[in-house]
Design a protein around this motif. Structure first.
Motif, short mmCIF file in Angstrom:
data_model
loop_
_atom_site.label_atom_id
_atom_site.label_comp_id
_atom_site.label_asym_id
_atom_site.label_seq_id
_atom_site.Cartn_x
_atom_site.Cartn_y
_atom_site.Cartn_z
N VAL A 151 0.67 -1.31 -0.11
CA VAL A 151 0.45 -0.04 -0.62
C VAL A 151 0.68 1.40 0.07
O VAL A 151 0.82 1.66 -0.79
N ASP A 152 1.82 1.05 0.43
CA ASP A 152 2.56 2.39 0.88
C ASP A 152 3.67 2.64 -0.36
O ASP A 152 3.32 3.75 -1.14
N ARG A 153 4.38 1.75 -0.92
CA ARG A 153 4.66 2.00 -2.86
C ARG A 153 3.26 2.17 -3.22
O ARG A 153 4.21 2.85 -4.61
N LEU A 154 2.26 1.55 -3.11
CA LEU A 154 1.08 2.40 -3.99
C LEU A 154 0.84 3.69 -4.39
O LEU A 154 0.53 4.69 -5.18
N VAL A 155 0.47 3.99 -3.16
CA VAL A 155 0.61 5.67 -2.23
C VAL A 155 1.98 6.66 -3.45
O VAL A 155 1.98 7.24 -3.46
#
Length: 72
Positions: A23-27
């Motif tokens: 999720v952090d990578r998507l953000v």
């Protein structure tokens, strides 16, 4: 046709199982993270959308739109 928001709700349930790291990578707009999520969950999302919609073409459209919403 089923509203995109209904399928997004289904995908949200799927996304609940995705690690915080991805999720952090998507953000951070990491396209590889989206590809990983797509590779892992596309088949399941397609199956759910097809079951609900009864049309492969509509299911493909909704799932693609849903993954695009994840990216946006």
């Amino acid at each position: 046709m089923l509203a995109v928001s209904n399928v997004l709700t289904i995908l949200a349930a799927i996304v609940t199982n995705i690690s915080q790291t991805i999720v952090d990578r998507l953000v951070a707009r990491d396209a590889r993270a989206l590809r990983e999520i797509y590779a892992r969950w596309n088949s399941r999302a397609m199956g759910l959308a097809f079951t609900i919609l009864g049309s492969r073409n509509e299911a493909e459209d909704i799932v693609q739109e849903s993954f695009m919403q994840v990216w946006e």
